[in-house]
Design a protein around this motif. Structure first.
Motif, PDB file in Angstrom:
ATOM      1  N   ASP A 105      -0.334 -13.658   7.505  1.00 31.97           N
ATOM      2  CA  ASP A 105      -1.684 -13.351   7.459  1.00 31.97           C
ATOM      3  C   ASP A 105      -2.535 -13.365   8.703  1.00 31.97           C
ATOM      4  OD1 ASP A 105      -0.759 -12.826   4.747  1.00 31.97           O
ATOM      5  OD2 ASP A 105      -1.869 -14.272   3.871  1.00 31.97           O
TER       6      ASP A 105
ATOM      7  N   LEU B  39       6.659  -5.017   6.807  1.00 28.45           N
ATOM      8  CA  LEU B  39       5.264  -5.500   7.040  1.00 28.45           C
ATOM      9  C   LEU B  39       4.328  -4.361   7.709  1.00 28.45           C
ATOM     10  CD1 LEU B  39       5.095  -9.132   7.959  1.00 28.45           C
ATOM     11  CD2 LEU B  39       4.493  -8.211   5.836  1.00 28.45           C
ATOM     12  N   PRO B  40       3.183  -4.227   7.525  1.00 31.22           N
ATOM     13  CA  PRO B  40       2.354  -3.101   8.335  1.00 31.22           C
ATOM     14  C   PRO B  40       2.416  -3.298   9.701  1.00 31.22           C
ATOM     15  CG  PRO B  40       0.793  -4.522   6.976  1.00 31.22           C
ATOM     16  CD  PRO B  40       2.211  -4.924   6.627  1.00 31.22           C
TER      17      PRO B  40
ATOM     18  N   ARG C 291      11.361   1.927   6.333  1.00 28.17           N
ATOM     19  CA  ARG C 291      10.292   1.961   6.889  1.00 28.17           C
ATOM     20  C   ARG C 291       9.555   3.258   7.504  1.00 28.17           C
ATOM     21  NH1 ARG C 291       8.557  -1.299  10.718  1.00 28.17           N
ATOM     22  NH2 ARG C 291       7.796  -0.143  12.264  1.00 28.17           N
TER      23      ARG C 291
ATOM     24  N   PHE D  55       5.469   2.592   3.922  1.00 29.75           N
ATOM     25  CA  PHE D  55       5.411   1.434   4.781  1.00 29.75           C
ATOM     26  C   PHE D  55       4.846   1.850   6.119  1.00 29.75           C
ATOM     27  CE2 PHE D  55       9.145   0.795   1.839  1.00 29.75           C
ATOM     28  CZ  PHE D  55       8.622  -0.690   1.591  1.00 29.75           C
TER      29      PHE D  55
ATOM     30  N   ARG E 153      -0.865   0.154   2.028  1.00 33.75           N
ATOM     31  CA  ARG E 153      -1.918  -1.241   1.905  1.00 33.75           C
ATOM     32  C   ARG E 153      -0.893  -2.545   1.743  1.00 33.75           C
ATOM     33  NH1 ARG E 153      -7.159   0.105  -1.738  1.00 33.75           N
ATOM     34  NH2 ARG E 153      -7.932   1.702  -0.358  1.00 33.75           N
ATOM     35  N   TYR E 154      -1.266  -3.693   1.963  1.00 33.11           N
ATOM     36  CA  TYR E 154      -0.454  -4.741   1.932  1.00 33.11           C
ATOM     37  C   TYR E 154      -1.230  -6.241   1.301  1.00 33.11           C
ATOM     38  CZ  TYR E 154       1.097  -9.259   3.945  1.00 33.11           C
ATOM     39  OH  TYR E 154       1.738 -10.474   4.269  1.00 33.11           O
ATOM     40  N   GLU E 155      -0.150  -6.730   0.379  1.00 27.31           N
ATOM     41  CA  GLU E 155      -0.891  -8.283  -0.056  1.00 27.31           C
ATOM     42  C   GLU E 155       0.016  -8.680   0.089  1.00 27.31           C
ATOM     43  OE1 GLU E 155      -2.265  -8.496  -4.204  1.00 27.31           O
ATOM     44  OE2 GLU E 155      -1.342  -6.497  -4.544  1.00 27.31           O
ATOM     45  N   SER E 156      -0.085 -10.228  -0.171  1.00 26.29           N
ATOM     46  CA  SER E 156       1.229 -11.220  -0.087  1.00 26.29           C
ATOM     47  C   SER E 156       0.748 -12.410  -1.062  1.00 26.29           C
ATOM     48  CB  SER E 156       1.486 -11.540   1.322  1.00 26.29           C
ATOM     49  OG  SER E 156       0.406 -12.479   1.852  1.00 26.29           O
TER      50      SER E 156
ATOM     51  N   PHE F 232       5.663  -9.872  -0.840  1.00 25.45           N
ATOM     52  CA  PHE F 232       4.572  -9.000  -0.591  1.00 25.45           C
ATOM     53  C   PHE F 232       4.730  -7.669  -1.117  1.00 25.45           C
ATOM     54  CE2 PHE F 232       7.381  -8.929   3.032  1.00 25.45           C
ATOM     55  CZ  PHE F 232       7.625  -7.541   3.275  1.00 25.45           C
ATOM     56  N   ARG F 233       3.484  -7.002  -1.477  1.00 21.58           N
ATOM     57  CA  ARG F 233       3.539  -5.616  -1.826  1.00 21.58           C
ATOM     58  C   ARG F 233       2.952  -4.803  -1.119  1.00 21.58           C
ATOM     59  NH1 ARG F 233       0.004  -2.326  -6.094  1.00 21.58           N
ATOM     60  NH2 ARG F 233      -1.947  -3.872  -5.433  1.00 21.58           N
ATOM     61  N   ARG F 234       3.739  -3.478  -0.932  1.00 20.34           N
ATOM     62  CA  ARG F 234       3.127  -2.249  -0.166  1.00 20.34           C
ATOM     63  C   ARG F 234       2.795  -0.974  -0.965  1.00 20.34           C
ATOM     64  NH1 ARG F 234       4.142  -2.105   5.185  1.00 20.34           N
ATOM     65  NH2 ARG F 234       2.267  -0.760   4.991  1.00 20.34           N
TER      66      ARG F 234
END
Length: 577
Positions: free
Chosen positions: A342, A385-386, A485, A490, A494-497, A507-509
């Motif tokens: 993060d 990951l982004p 990817r 991807f 968006r992204y959250e972990s 983590f979510r995309r």
């Protein structure tokens, strides 16, 4: 509500990416680092070379790689294996000729693979024409380097100008009788630092960049950028001041003995990066192809972000993000890993791309630093990951550090310890052992009776050929991730972990109605977790890919509210629409 560090770690980080735009080539590709000396030997001398790389480009294409960064291939005495450059405009004989390089570029262009070179601007070689001319008193080239008078002690003995220490231990100053002064070298003795307070040096190095961009390279990875400038000694009465003690070592020969406030991260360094970007953009304006700059600096986030630019001028597109190397390892908890991931996303400018680097030629391999069981999980993090993914050669098959005896050790970082027992703690040879292509002699790397470094044990079963033929392997998983990817979710999502506990990170995309969740268990403890913690993750989840030892198969359907995770398991799930 009072937020503690612990509570923050339990909350998801949500990164709202900028509105989707047409990405340039470097924004969505995978950069694959090749250490040329260890990749593929085409002529049987035990040393990898350019023709070996050219013959292997199809392998990169099969991986899904769109760009390869080559560690230095320039003329060099090889005291630091190419990072001591004697001629910035020519190819090292062991690696081939300029014609070989031109063929490499031509083949790469055919396969739509970009070639990025290592740019080593901080120092040259004490065997270069520049340095030899400096010793002869040639004023122009004398001013290419950093010189200083020694200090005579009460016994009449001449000593170095101050207490500065080389990254590779011991004094960073070396005396030359020819000129009666010491020259400064932040790395090995054979690598005299260049003097960037000399405008002629600045222009010379810009011309080096122009030369190779004209040859068709798509950019540079800039080595050891944090060391480029030393403090202006005129601010200190014309003498370079001692650096303060760090308190981290009791040995004055150790680099960690000092706090390097006068020899790293000087403000002028960032300005030079912005000047180089202007040179890159000169070429981009001609043909529309962006030339990419990657900068290597193990610095704080505040310092690292300066390489992107200053708000008015642009800098590097990719200031390397080393959190997966410098901040965490196999002993780290899921919370610590989440915190590290993060961090870069939190600090980076909102309009800039993140990048992810889990291994390189200077650090132990992923399989050795984390564990062989976590290779697929780390590759999932790097590739999904982004941002931009960087893979060091061999990480896609889970290569491990090789054993290199004291007698076979050649890395100056290890040799300079003068310690045949603990040299391995400083040596970078283990992560540089030859690439493992097959079970043939020398792992298919070379037909030579002896290779420059010994091949790692176990190559007979851990190699590309075996993994290509396997129904499931690190290599097949990597290829799936590389293809995945490319999808919009991807590239733009968006992204959250969240760390579900001390062992499991997820983590979510998500983008335009599509939802993916990646789960990695960093310990050999099984868990059942509820992925409905994530918004819009409910009902059935389909397994897209899983780690080699996972019992889950592609296409399996799981229930979001109770997902069982085996020890050391990693997998990618897609939420059913």
């Amino acid at each position: 509500m009072r937020l503690t560090l612990r509570s923050l770690l339990l909350f998801p980080l949500v990164v709202l990416l900028v509105q989707a735009h047409e990405q340039e080539w470097w924004e969505s590709t995978i950069f694959y680092q090749i250490y040329p000396r260890s990749f593929k030997d085409s002529d049987g001398d035990g040393i990898g070379d350019l023709n070996g790389i050219t013959s292997s480009l199809e392998y990169l294409k099969e991986l899904g790689v769109g760009a390869t960064w080559l560690s230095p291939i320039f003329k060099s005495p090889m005291y630091d294996f190419g990072y001591d450059i004697s001629d910035f405009y020519d190819i090292q004989d062991e690696y081939g000729t300029m014609d070989d390089f031109d063929r490499l570029i031509a083949k790469a262009n055919e396969l739509d693979i970009k070639i990025v070179l290592d740019f080593v601007p901080n120092h040259g070689s004490n065997e270069s024409v520049w340095f030899e001319e400096a010793l002869k008193g040639h004023e122009k080239y004398y001013d290419y380097f950093v010189w200083e008078d020694g200090v005579v002690d009460e016994n009449g003995k001449l000593n170095p100008p101050n207490n500065w220490v080389s990254v590779f231990r011991k004094s960073a100053w070396e005396y030359r009788e020819e000129v009666g002064k010491y020259y400064f070298h932040q790395f090995v003795i054979g690598q005299p630092d260049l003097n960037y307070r000399n405008p002629e040096v600045v222009e010379e190095m810009k011309n080096v960049i122009r030369f190779w961009l004209n040859k068709g390279v798509a950019g540079f990875r800039v080595d050891a950028i944090a060391h480029l400038f030393e403090v202006d000694k005129e601010l200190y009465g014309g003498k370079y001041p001692d650096e303060p003690l760090s308190g981290n070592s009791d040995n004055p020969d150790d680099y960690s003995y000092l706090n390097h406030i006068y020899t790293t991260d000087q403000q002028e360094t960032f300005d030079m990066v912005y000047q180089w970007r202007e040179v890159f953009d000169e070429f981009s304006k001609k043909d529309g192809l962006t030339r990419v700059m990657m900068t290597e600096a193990y610095s704080s986030p505040h310092v690292t972000m300066k390489y992107f630019g200053d708000g008015e001028r642009e800098g590097a597109q990719m200031p390397f993000n080393f959190v997966l190397i410098s901040d965490v390892n196999g002993q780290s908890s899921a919370q610590e890993i989440k915190y590290a991931l993060d961090k870069f996303l939190t600090f980076k400018p909102i309009d800039k791309q993140a990048n992810w680097v889990a291994g390189n030629h200077d650090n132990n391999r992923v399989a050795s630093r984390f564990s062989p069981e976590l290779v697929d999980g780390i590759n999932m993090i790097v590739l999904l990951l982004p941002g931009i993914a960087v893979t060091y050669m061999g990480e896609e098959i889970g290569m491990v550090d090789g054993y290199v005896s004291w007698e076979d050790t050649v890395d100056p970082s290890g040799c300079n310890t003068d310690d045949p027992i603990n040299y391995w703690t400083a040596s970078r040879d283990p992560e540089r052992t030859p690439f493992q292509w097959s079970a043939d002699v020398n792992a298919g790397f070379s037909t030579a009776p002896k290779t420059w470094l010994p091949v790692a044990d176990g190559y007979e079963t851990l190699n590309v050929e075996v993994q290509k033929q396997a129904a499931k392997s690190h290599l097949t998983v990597y290829k799936t991730l590389a293809a995945l990817r490319k999808e919009a979710v991807f590239r733009h999502g968006r992204y959250e972990s969240v760390a579900f506990n001390s062992d499991v990170l997820a983590f979510r995309r998500w983008y335009n109605g599509e939802n993916y969740v990646v789960v990695v268990n960093f310990r050999n403890n099984p868990y059942t977790i509820n992925l409905e913690y994530f918004e819009n993750v409910t009902g059935h989840l389909e397994v897209v890919e899983s780690s080699v030892l996972s019992p889950k198969k592609t296409g399996d359907v799981l229930h979001a509210d109770h997902v069982h995770v085996e020890g050391n398991e990693a997998f990618v799930l897609k939420v059913a629409n």
